[in-house]
Design an enzyme around this catalytic site. Structure first.
Site, mmCIF file in Angstrom:
data_model
loop_
_atom_site.group_PDB
_atom_site.id
_atom_site.type_symbol
_atom_site.label_atom_id
_atom_site.label_comp_id
_atom_site.label_asym_id
_atom_site.label_seq_id
_atom_site.Cartn_x
_atom_site.Cartn_y
_atom_site.Cartn_z
ATOM 1 N N LYS A 168 -8.465 -8.290 5.532
ATOM 2 C CA LYS A 168 -7.080 -8.244 5.019
ATOM 3 C C LYS A 168 -6.321 -7.085 5.658
ATOM 4 C CE LYS A 168 -7.557 -11.641 2.018
ATOM 5 N NZ LYS A 168 -6.872 -12.938 2.187
ATOM 6 N N ARG A 169 -6.777 -6.686 6.827
ATOM 7 C CA ARG A 169 -6.122 -5.629 7.616
ATOM 8 C C ARG A 169 -5.999 -4.334 6.811
ATOM 9 N NH1 ARG A 169 -7.789 -9.621 9.977
ATOM 10 N NH2 ARG A 169 -6.510 -10.808 11.454
ATOM 11 N N ALA A 211 -2.477 -2.193 6.629
ATOM 12 C CA ALA A 211 -1.278 -3.051 6.611
ATOM 13 C C ALA A 211 -0.425 -2.832 5.371
ATOM 14 C CB ALA A 211 -1.686 -4.514 6.713
ATOM 15 N N LEU A 233 0.646 -2.042 1.305
ATOM 16 C CA LEU A 233 0.372 -2.578 -0.034
ATOM 17 C C LEU A 233 -0.133 -4.017 0.058
ATOM 18 C CD1 LEU A 233 0.960 -2.277 -3.160
ATOM 19 C CD2 LEU A 233 3.202 -3.270 -2.656
ATOM 20 N N LEU A 238 0.209 -7.361 -0.674
ATOM 21 C CA LEU A 238 1.391 -8.094 -1.155
ATOM 22 C C LEU A 238 1.008 -9.229 -2.094
ATOM 23 C CD1 LEU A 238 3.337 -8.100 2.232
ATOM 24 C CD2 LEU A 238 3.851 -6.718 0.211
ATOM 25 N N GLY A 256 2.767 0.990 3.077
ATOM 26 C CA GLY A 256 1.897 1.907 2.345
ATOM 27 C C GLY A 256 0.854 2.572 3.236
ATOM 28 N N GLU A 269 2.588 5.439 4.425
ATOM 29 C CA GLU A 269 2.701 6.393 3.309
ATOM 30 C C GLU A 269 1.387 7.154 3.117
ATOM 31 O OE1 GLU A 269 5.668 4.943 0.022
ATOM 32 O OE2 GLU A 269 4.419 3.249 0.604
ATOM 33 N N GLU A 291 9.631 -2.893 4.191
ATOM 34 C CA GLU A 291 9.925 -3.103 2.772
ATOM 35 C C GLU A 291 11.194 -3.933 2.578
ATOM 36 O OE1 GLU A 291 8.580 -0.418 3.996
ATOM 37 O OE2 GLU A 291 6.949 0.164 2.657
ATOM 38 N N ARG A 322 10.576 -7.494 2.946
ATOM 39 C CA ARG A 322 9.741 -8.046 1.860
ATOM 40 C C ARG A 322 10.468 -8.011 0.517
ATOM 41 N NH1 ARG A 322 7.379 -9.598 5.817
ATOM 42 N NH2 ARG A 322 5.800 -8.393 6.892
ATOM 43 N N GLY A 332 6.770 2.746 -2.302
ATOM 44 C CA GLY A 332 6.327 3.129 -3.649
ATOM 45 C C GLY A 332 5.152 4.095 -3.622
HETATM 46 C C1 1HE Z 1 -2.368 -9.020 3.873
HETATM 47 C C2 1HE Z 1 -1.510 -7.947 4.195
HETATM 48 C C3 1HE Z 1 -0.853 -7.285 3.137
HETATM 49 C C4 1HE Z 1 -2.362 -8.730 6.030
HETATM 50 N N1 1HE Z 1 -1.075 -7.740 1.883
HETATM 51 N N2 1HE Z 1 -2.566 -9.419 2.622
HETATM 52 N N3 1HE Z 1 2.888 -4.824 4.614
HETATM 53 C C5 1HE Z 1 3.340 -5.739 5.478
HETATM 54 O O1 1HE Z 1 4.387 -6.321 5.322
HETATM 55 C C6 1HE Z 1 2.447 -6.019 6.644
HETATM 56 C C7 1HE Z 1 1.956 -7.457 6.574
HETATM 57 N N4 1HE Z 1 0.929 -7.726 7.570
HETATM 58 C C8 1HE Z 1 1.197 -7.996 8.867
HETATM 59 O O2 1HE Z 1 2.322 -7.888 9.337
HETATM 60 C C9 1HE Z 1 0.037 -8.437 9.704
HETATM 61 O O3 1HE Z 1 -0.990 -8.923 8.848
HETATM 62 C C10 1HE Z 1 -0.568 -7.338 10.625
HETATM 63 C C11 1HE Z 1 0.454 -6.960 11.717
HETATM 64 C C12 1HE Z 1 -0.958 -6.107 9.836
HETATM 65 C C13 1HE Z 1 -1.861 -7.896 11.288
HETATM 66 O O4 1HE Z 1 -1.581 -9.133 11.905
HETATM 67 P P1 1HE Z 1 -2.785 -10.146 12.230
HETATM 68 O O5 1HE Z 1 -2.193 -11.318 12.978
HETATM 69 O O6 1HE Z 1 -3.910 -9.403 12.859
HETATM 70 O O7 1HE Z 1 -3.365 -10.618 10.794
HETATM 71 P P2 1HE Z 1 -2.781 -11.716 9.752
HETATM 72 O O8 1HE Z 1 -3.271 -13.077 10.171
HETATM 73 O O9 1HE Z 1 -1.338 -11.560 9.542
HETATM 74 O O10 1HE Z 1 -3.503 -11.266 8.406
HETATM 75 C C14 1HE Z 1 -4.903 -11.415 8.228
HETATM 76 C C15 1HE Z 1 -5.152 -11.553 6.739
HETATM 77 O O11 1HE Z 1 -4.776 -10.329 6.110
HETATM 78 C C16 1HE Z 1 -4.296 -12.611 6.105
HETATM 79 O O12 1HE Z 1 -5.033 -13.142 5.018
HETATM 80 P P3 1HE Z 1 -5.782 -14.582 5.117
HETATM 81 O O13 1HE Z 1 -6.395 -14.770 3.777
HETATM 82 O O14 1HE Z 1 -4.722 -15.577 5.478
HETATM 83 O O15 1HE Z 1 -6.785 -14.416 6.239
HETATM 84 C C17 1HE Z 1 -3.112 -11.853 5.575
HETATM 85 O O16 1HE Z 1 -2.477 -12.497 4.502
HETATM 86 C C18 1HE Z 1 -3.799 -10.581 5.120
HETATM 87 N N5 1HE Z 1 -2.873 -9.473 5.036
HETATM 88 N N6 1HE Z 1 -1.524 -7.783 5.544
HETATM 89 C C19 1HE Z 1 -1.905 -8.752 1.653
HETATM 90 N N7 1HE Z 1 -0.047 -6.247 3.340
HETATM 91 C C20 1HE Z 1 3.265 1.410 -2.280
HETATM 92 S S1 1HE Z 1 4.517 0.439 -1.758
HETATM 93 C C21 1HE Z 1 4.231 0.065 -0.113
HETATM 94 C C22 1HE Z 1 5.035 -1.089 0.311
HETATM 95 C C23 1HE Z 1 4.463 -1.744 1.510
HETATM 96 O O17 1HE Z 1 3.385 -1.437 1.954
HETATM 97 S S2 1HE Z 1 5.427 -2.947 2.238
HETATM 98 C C24 1HE Z 1 4.569 -3.412 3.660
HETATM 99 C C25 1HE Z 1 3.555 -4.463 3.397
#
Ligand code: 1HE
Length: 256
Positions: free
Chosen positions: A22-23, A59, A61, A63, A106, A109, A129, A132, A137
């Site tokens: 889940k990265r 990656a 929080l 989500l 996060g 962060e 953020e 999304r 946070g």
């Molecule tokens: C996740 C998450 C996640 C991956 N929550 N499951 N963060 C983001 O908006 C970043 C979202 N992630 C991405 O943009 C990409 O996953 C990556 C650039 C990090 C990596 O890409 P990739 O092509 O290597 O992987 P993928 O196919 O997108 O993801 C692999 C799996 O990880 C997949 O799950 P699967 O069950 O389909 O295999 C994804 O759903 C899962 N995954 N990132 C949940 N973030 C305290 S407040 C903070 C606020 C924030 O952090 S906002 C930013 C959130």
């Protein structure tokens, strides 16, 4: 611990986020595991390296878990991140973040509460953020904004701008850039150096510098004098100063 691996060698603890499928997205369990590891490090380590398993540091929080929370659960969750991250940022020992791949939301962060950040050439930085429909946070509006400045953070949050390592270095988000795959070794080397310092000096650097930066000019100078006098009158400081004067301490060499 399900999502954080803890190890220690020669006083340097290593905390590895271990949810690569889940990265290394941070769910509640990973945060709880992180707290256990941070507490363990506080009880026995002189410095800590924090890193991520797989192709990415973190990656952000989780989500999937987050989308199911009510507003009050979201507040509790955010305050919990603050509480755990404060143990890192304001503890006794320095943290060195070894960054690679995604350092997103996060994840950035978390990196922001480490005291020194090292990134390899694969690292990229984003705050999606806005895209999304949420907000930082994990303390980012306080910590990350102080590191990179409000203008750049605003840009990243509004436009989805992604920074590469060179841009991150320029913005002081990281202070070291290594070739791919070498951030962990560099962060460990730096942690070992910091571990040889007087623990009280490390404590003062970690805890006094950010407070002085947030205080007024005159208060900052006054606070600095107090901390300086306190640290330099300890037996350890006396011995270290004597070692230098008696030519028992290593000289500082020019950079090669
Ligand atoms: C996740 C998450 C996640 C991956 N929550 N499951 N963060 C983001 O908006 C970043 C979202 N992630 C991405 O943009 C990409 O996953 C990556 C650039 C990090 C990596 O890409 P990739 O092509 O290597 O992987 P993928 O196919 O997108 O993801 C692999 C799996 O990880 C997949 O799950 P699967 O069950 O389909 O295999 C994804 O759903 C899962 N995954 N990132 C949940 N973030 C305290 S407040 C903070 C606020 C924030 O952090 S906002 C930013 C959130």
């Amino acid at each position: 611990m399900a999502f954080v691996e803890y190890s220690i060698e020669d006083g340097i603890a290593r905390l590895t986020l271990t949810r690569p499928d889940k990265r290394n997205a941070m769910n509640d369990q990973m945060l709880a595991d992180l707290e256990v590891a941070v507490d363990q490090a506080a009880s026995e380590a002189l410095a800590v390296v924090i890193c991520g398993e797989g192709d990415h540091f973190c990656a952000g929080l989780d989500l999937a878990e987050h989308s199911l929370k009510t507003a009050i659960e979201g507040i509790d969750g955010s305050r919990n991140w603050h509480r755990v991250f404060q143990k890192i940022r304001g503890g006794r020992i320095p943290y060195f973040a070894a960054l690679h791949g995604a350092v997103i939301g996060g994840g950035l962060e978390l990196a922001s509460v480490a005291h020194v950040r090292v990134a390899d050439r694969t690292a990229f930085f984003a705050l999606p953020e806005g895209q999304r429909g949420i907000f930082v946070g994990g303390g980012g509006s306080v910590h990350t904004s102080r590191i990179m400045g409000v203008p750049l953070m605003t840009d990243m949050m509004l436009t989805g701008r992604v920074l590469d390592v060179d841009e991150a270095r320029q913005a002081n988000i990281v202070t070291y850039v290594t070739p791919a795959g070498e951030a962990l070794a560099k962060a460990t080397e730096l942690a070992k150096k910091a571990a040889t310092n007087a623990p009280l000096s490390n404590y003062a650097v970690i805890n006094a510098l950010p407070r002085i930066r947030d205080s007024g000019y005159d208060e900052g100078l006054f606070f600095e004098s107090m901390i300086a006098a306190f640290t330099q009158t300890t037996p350890e400081a006396h011995e270290r100063l004597r070692a230098f004067l008696e030519k028992r301490a290593a000289r500082i060499a020019p950079k090669e």
